[in-house]
Design a protein around this motif. Structure first.
Motif, short mmCIF file in Angstrom:
data_model
loop_
_atom_site.label_atom_id
_atom_site.label_comp_id
_atom_site.label_asym_id
_atom_site.label_seq_id
_atom_site.Cartn_x
_atom_site.Cartn_y
_atom_site.Cartn_z
N ALA B 3 -5.06 3.19 -10.17
CA ALA B 3 -5.15 1.72 -10.19
C ALA B 3 -4.86 1.18 -8.80
N ARG B 4 -5.61 0.13 -8.44
CA ARG B 4 -5.37 -0.51 -7.14
C ARG B 4 -4.84 -1.92 -7.37
N VAL B 5 -3.71 -2.20 -6.73
CA VAL B 5 -3.04 -3.48 -6.94
C VAL B 5 -3.07 -4.28 -5.65
N GLY B 6 -3.55 -5.50 -5.71
CA GLY B 6 -3.51 -6.40 -4.56
C GLY B 6 -2.25 -7.25 -4.63
N VAL B 7 -1.46 -7.24 -3.56
CA VAL B 7 -0.23 -8.02 -3.52
C VAL B 7 -0.43 -9.12 -2.47
N VAL B 8 -0.44 -10.36 -2.92
CA VAL B 8 -0.76 -11.47 -2.03
C VAL B 8 0.43 -11.81 -1.15
N LEU B 9 0.18 -11.92 0.13
CA LEU B 9 1.23 -12.29 1.09
C LEU B 9 0.97 -13.71 1.59
N PHE B 10 1.82 -14.64 1.17
CA PHE B 10 1.79 -16.00 1.71
C PHE B 10 2.76 -16.03 2.89
N PRO B 11 2.61 -16.98 3.80
CA PRO B 11 3.66 -17.13 4.81
C PRO B 11 4.95 -17.53 4.09
N GLY B 12 5.97 -16.69 4.16
CA GLY B 12 7.22 -16.99 3.46
C GLY B 12 7.45 -16.13 2.23
N SER B 13 6.44 -15.36 1.82
CA SER B 13 6.69 -14.36 0.76
C SER B 13 7.69 -13.35 1.31
N LEU B 213 5.87 -3.02 -15.19
CA LEU B 213 4.85 -2.66 -14.20
C LEU B 213 3.91 -1.59 -14.74
N ARG B 214 4.43 -0.70 -15.56
CA ARG B 214 3.57 0.30 -16.20
C ARG B 214 2.55 -0.37 -17.12
N SER B 215 2.99 -1.42 -17.82
CA SER B 215 2.06 -2.16 -18.68
C SER B 215 0.92 -2.73 -17.84
N LEU B 216 1.30 -3.33 -16.71
CA LEU B 216 0.28 -3.93 -15.82
C LEU B 216 -0.73 -2.88 -15.38
N LEU B 217 -0.22 -1.71 -14.97
CA LEU B 217 -1.12 -0.67 -14.45
C LEU B 217 -1.99 -0.08 -15.56
N ALA B 218 -1.50 -0.16 -16.79
CA ALA B 218 -2.27 0.38 -17.91
C ALA B 218 -3.49 -0.51 -18.20
N HIS B 219 -3.51 -1.70 -17.61
CA HIS B 219 -4.61 -2.63 -17.90
C HIS B 219 -5.73 -2.58 -16.88
#
Lengths: 92, 224
Positions: B3-13, B213-219
């Motif tokens: 699974a590939r997860v995109g993690v959004v980086l805002f200025p201030g994250s 997080l495992r639930s998320l990746l299972a989707h």
């Protein structure tokens, strides 16, 4: 086009809990301010709008409030608009 | 497939690397996506991490919802893609209208940074499908504006449609109905104030976040 001054007061909607206002209110008796009630915290935002007239300026401010300055789930806004002060041609 | 997860980086994250670590530890690949990106890379899930996007100026999430990447996040969510917002990410999702309600200042006016117990109220969401209904998870919170607020009709709708995903066992912040997390109608967008990525290793005091997080990746879509 003229420059109008706008003051927006962002307020929590009635019925939305305001822990900040409640904390300020609780501090008042100790300072001798008996009888002050209904403290609500908000934000004041000032800006200028270039517009053809006061109604136009107000519409712009309302749209700005709707899209950005307030979260309509918990807040509303009171908008005041001032026309440009009378000034001789070319001074402003 | 991975699974590939995109993690959004805002200025201030400031929790993006924690999320990357946590999902990589579960065998996924993660990619940080700058908020200015007009499109998402090829990902199976999107996480909006915690922090203070755009300084939390005006209101948490108020400016972040207009970041260029949010259009792509909305399209991804509309297409059924799994999206979660953690803490500040939850605030961004409510401001963007991807989730109902709003997050107000904590009722005690204190910034809360503590371990809490949250109960899984439904397993019918992309974040809780690997949990048991009623399961209590120990996961930390870290917020000043986590007091979930919504109009009465929205609350009734959330309850009727089984969309309250997590509730606090002991309400720490004044949240309406002790709500700690909710999902959208499609159940593929979930926002929560607790930080599952900070409960992803025994060294951190709890591993319970891994269940979420495992639930998320299972989707991830079956085609990968």
């Amino acid at each position: 086009m003229s420059t109008f001054e706008v003051l927006v007061e962002v307020r929590l909607r009635p019925g939305i809990a305001d822990p900040e206002g409640a904390t300020v209110e609780r501090a008042l008796p100790a300072l001798g301010f008996a009888g002050v009630r209904g403290v609500r915290m908000g934000k004041a935002i000032r800006f200028e709008v270039e517009a053809a007239g006061e109604d136009d300026a107000r519409r712009t401010a309302e749209e700005l409030c709707r899209r950005l300055l307030t979260n309509p789930v918990i807040e509303d806004a009171v908008i005041e608009v001032w026309p440009p002060p009378p000034s001789p041609e070319g001074v402003r | 497939m991975t699974a590939r997860v995109g993690v959004v980086l805002f200025p201030g994250s400031n929790c993006e690397h924690d999320v990357v670590e946590a999902v990589e530890a579960l065998g996924a690949e993660a990619e940080i996506v700058w908020h200015g990106a007009g499109a998402l890379p090829d990902v199976d899930a999107v996480v909006l991490p915690g922090g203070f996007a755009h300084g939390d100026y005006l209101r948490p999430g108020a400016v972040a919802r207009f970041s260029p990447v949010m259009g792509a996040v909305r399209d991804f969510a509309d297409g059924g893609g799994p999206v979660i917002g953690i803490c500040n990410g939850f605030q961004v999702l409510t401001e963007a209208g991807l989730l109902p309600g709003a997050l107000q200042k904590n009722s005690g006016l204190k910034f809360l940074c503590t371990m809490v117990n949250v109960r899984v109220e439904t397993t019918n969401s992309i974040l809780t499908s690997a949990a048991h209904g009623g399961q209590v998870l120990r996961i930390p919170i870290n917020h000043f504006e986590g007091n979930y607020t919504c109009p009465a009709d929205t609350l009734a709708e959330l309850r009727d449609q089984d969309r309250v995903v997590l509730r606090y066992v002991d309400n720490p912040n004044g949240s309406t109905d002790s709500i700690a997390g909710v999902c959208n109608e499609g159940r593929n967008v979930v926002g929560l104030m607790p930080h599952p990525e900070r409960a992803s290793d025994a060294l951190l005091g709890s591993e319970d976040g891994r269940i979420l997080l495992r639930s998320l990746l299972a989707h991830v879509p079956a085609l990968r």
